[in-house]
Motif scaffolding. Structure first.
Motif, PDB file in Angstrom:
ATOM      1  N   ILE A   1      -3.408   4.266   5.845  1.00 24.09           N
ATOM      2  CA  ILE A   1      -4.696   3.985   6.471  1.00 24.09           C
ATOM      3  C   ILE A   1      -4.946   5.064   7.510  1.00 24.09           C
ATOM      4  O   ILE A   1      -4.130   5.279   8.403  1.00 24.09           O
ATOM      5  N   SER A   2      -6.048   5.756   7.341  1.00 23.35           N
ATOM      6  CA  SER A   2      -6.429   6.823   8.264  1.00 23.35           C
ATOM      7  C   SER A   2      -7.863   6.578   8.700  1.00 23.35           C
ATOM      8  O   SER A   2      -8.504   5.616   8.257  1.00 23.35           O
ATOM      9  N   PHE A   3      -8.368   7.463   9.542  1.00 24.43           N
ATOM     10  CA  PHE A   3      -9.738   7.308  10.028  1.00 24.43           C
ATOM     11  C   PHE A   3     -10.513   8.600   9.798  1.00 24.43           C
ATOM     12  O   PHE A   3     -10.170   9.648  10.325  1.00 24.43           O
ATOM     13  N   PHE A   4     -11.545   8.502   8.947  1.00 25.34           N
ATOM     14  CA  PHE A   4     -12.483   9.607   8.745  1.00 25.34           C
ATOM     15  C   PHE A   4     -13.363   9.731   9.985  1.00 25.34           C
ATOM     16  O   PHE A   4     -13.936   8.740  10.448  1.00 25.34           O
TER      17      PHE A   4
ATOM     18  N   MET B   1     -14.778   6.059  10.097  1.00 25.52           N
ATOM     19  CA  MET B   1     -14.699   5.163   8.949  1.00 25.52           C
ATOM     20  C   MET B   1     -13.234   4.987   8.530  1.00 25.52           C
ATOM     21  O   MET B   1     -12.560   5.954   8.171  1.00 25.52           O
ATOM     22  N   PRO B   2     -12.698   3.752   8.587  1.00 26.06           N
ATOM     23  CA  PRO B   2     -11.329   3.528   8.108  1.00 26.06           C
ATOM     24  C   PRO B   2     -11.212   3.873   6.625  1.00 26.06           C
ATOM     25  O   PRO B   2     -12.130   3.606   5.845  1.00 26.06           O
ATOM     26  N   SER B   3     -10.079   4.464   6.257  1.00 29.77           N
ATOM     27  CA  SER B   3      -9.886   4.902   4.877  1.00 29.77           C
ATOM     28  C   SER B   3      -8.536   4.419   4.354  1.00 29.77           C
ATOM     29  O   SER B   3      -7.504   4.585   5.015  1.00 29.77           O
ATOM     30  N   PHE B   4      -8.551   3.818   3.156  1.00 28.16           N
ATOM     31  CA  PHE B   4      -7.341   3.307   2.513  1.00 28.16           C
ATOM     32  C   PHE B   4      -6.881   4.288   1.440  1.00 28.16           C
ATOM     33  O   PHE B   4      -7.685   4.717   0.609  1.00 28.16           O
ATOM     34  N   MET B   5      -5.590   4.607   1.432  1.00 31.59           N
ATOM     35  CA  MET B   5      -5.030   5.405   0.343  1.00 31.59           C
ATOM     36  C   MET B   5      -4.109   4.522  -0.502  1.00 31.59           C
ATOM     37  O   MET B   5      -3.110   3.986  -0.007  1.00 31.59           O
ATOM     38  N   PHE B   6      -4.468   4.387  -1.769  1.00 32.64           N
ATOM     39  CA  PHE B   6      -3.670   3.597  -2.707  1.00 32.64           C
ATOM     40  C   PHE B   6      -2.725   4.550  -3.422  1.00 32.64           C
ATOM     41  O   PHE B   6      -3.149   5.377  -4.238  1.00 32.64           O
ATOM     42  N   ALA B   7      -1.453   4.439  -3.096  1.00 37.61           N
ATOM     43  CA  ALA B   7      -0.433   5.342  -3.646  1.00 37.61           C
ATOM     44  C   ALA B   7       0.780   4.533  -4.078  1.00 37.61           C
ATOM     45  O   ALA B   7       0.875   3.334  -3.816  1.00 37.61           O
ATOM     46  N   GLY B   8       1.718   5.189  -4.743  1.00 40.15           N
ATOM     47  CA  GLY B   8       2.935   4.511  -5.178  1.00 40.15           C
ATOM     48  C   GLY B   8       2.606   3.326  -6.070  1.00 40.15           C
ATOM     49  O   GLY B   8       1.808   3.421  -6.999  1.00 40.15           O
TER      50      GLY B   8
END
Length: 305
Positions: free
Chosen positions: A75-78, A146-153
């Motif tokens: 979870i990061s922030f754009f 804007m919160p950003s979700f990365m779907f990995a693994g």
């Protein structure tokens, strides 16, 4: 664009650096300020300091909760710097990048990419991830952060399902942009989500998928507080979102994708801001015994004595 009547508030978990981090972030971004501090006594982490703050007009919350959860790029922030609205946007982006980089590390270099004239992904000295990008758009529907979700693994391939699920659960919700990986972008599969954004409660979020080797997943270091007006609303979001019974505690839950949420009464901030130390401690102690929050019991604890 700031989010009026913000219903969903990012919550950041630090070991001991919450106030220090809030001061740093509010010094970097314009229209930013610390709005309150509260000490919660006798929590499982000991005495925990909670700080609320705004970045570019958007609400955040942070806590000194002890060394239990660690930030990662799931979870990061754009952060958007819009050159259409600000002639100095590029210079302001570079200044923010420089300050966030102190003690941190670069995940993607600040450079020109096909999707942005200037973009970079950085992890600050506390481990929190930021994606800074230069935009050139007239429409201002999306907020600046804007919160950003990365779907990995093991979560790879679940982004589209997650977006559809969240849009079905929250009000004032819709899907926005969606870009898929084309053929020849291995290890990513053709048709996987390269980038998508979506709106929940008039607030924008982003999602992406990456098949590259990542050793992180969603965790409680970044959660999302959902402010509710009534017990019925609390019950609704709890029933819709909670998918991991062992994660249910003190209003916290974890959904089927591993993202953490806190379902809380909207008036909780007012109680904490206006209450005496004794009232705050009584409320905190009763909440520590709950899974889903009970508004009636919280009122009773606040008013007794």
């Amino acid at each position: 664009m700031a989010t009026a009547n913000q219903i969903i508030v990012p919550h950041l978990w630090y070991n001991k650096e919450a106030v220090e981090a809030a001061k740093l972030y509010t010094s970097i971004f314009p229209n930013s300020k610390i709005t309150g501090e509260t000490v919660l006594n006798d929590t499982p982490s000991g005495d925990a300091r909670v700080v609320s703050f705004e970045l570019i007009g958007q609400k955040f919350m942070a806590i000194n909760g002890g060394p239990y959860f660690t930030f990662n790029p799931s979870i990061s922030f754009f952060v958007q710097f819009n050159s259409s609205a600000d002639a100095d946007a590029s210079e302001k982006l570079e200044a923010a990048w420089k300050k966030l980089l102190e003690g941190g590390k670069v995940l993607m270099p600040l450079d020109t990419y096909p999707f942005s004239e200037k973009y970079g992904w950085i992890q600050d000295k506390y481990g929190l991830s930021w994606q800074l990008f230069l935009a050139n758009q007239k429409e201002e529907e999306r907020q600046y952060i804007m919160p950003s979700f990365m779907f990995a693994g093991e979560k790879y391939g679940q982004a589209e399902e997650a977006i559809q699920f969240y849009v079905s659960v929250f009000r004032n919700a819709k899907q926005g942009h969606l870009e898929r990986y084309p053929k020849g972008m291995e290890p990513d599969k053709e048709g996987a989500i390269m980038y998508a954004d979506f709106c929940l409660e008039n607030q924008w979020f982003a999602a992406m998928e990456s098949a590259r080797s990542h050793d992180f997943q969603f965790n409680e270091a970044v959660s999302f507080m959902v402010y509710c007006d009534t017990q019925e609303e609390i019950d609704y979001y709890w029933d819709k979102l909670s998918a991991v019974p062992e994660a249910e505690q003190c209003g916290w839950l974890k959904d089927k994708f591993g993202v953490s949420w806190q379902i809380v009464p909207k008036e909780m901030d007012k109680l904490m801001a206006n209450g005496t130390p004794e009232q705050i401690n009584r409320v905190n102690q009763v909440i520590l015994k709950m899974k889903k929050l009970n508004l009636e019991e919280i009122h009773k604890a606040y008013q007794e004595g």
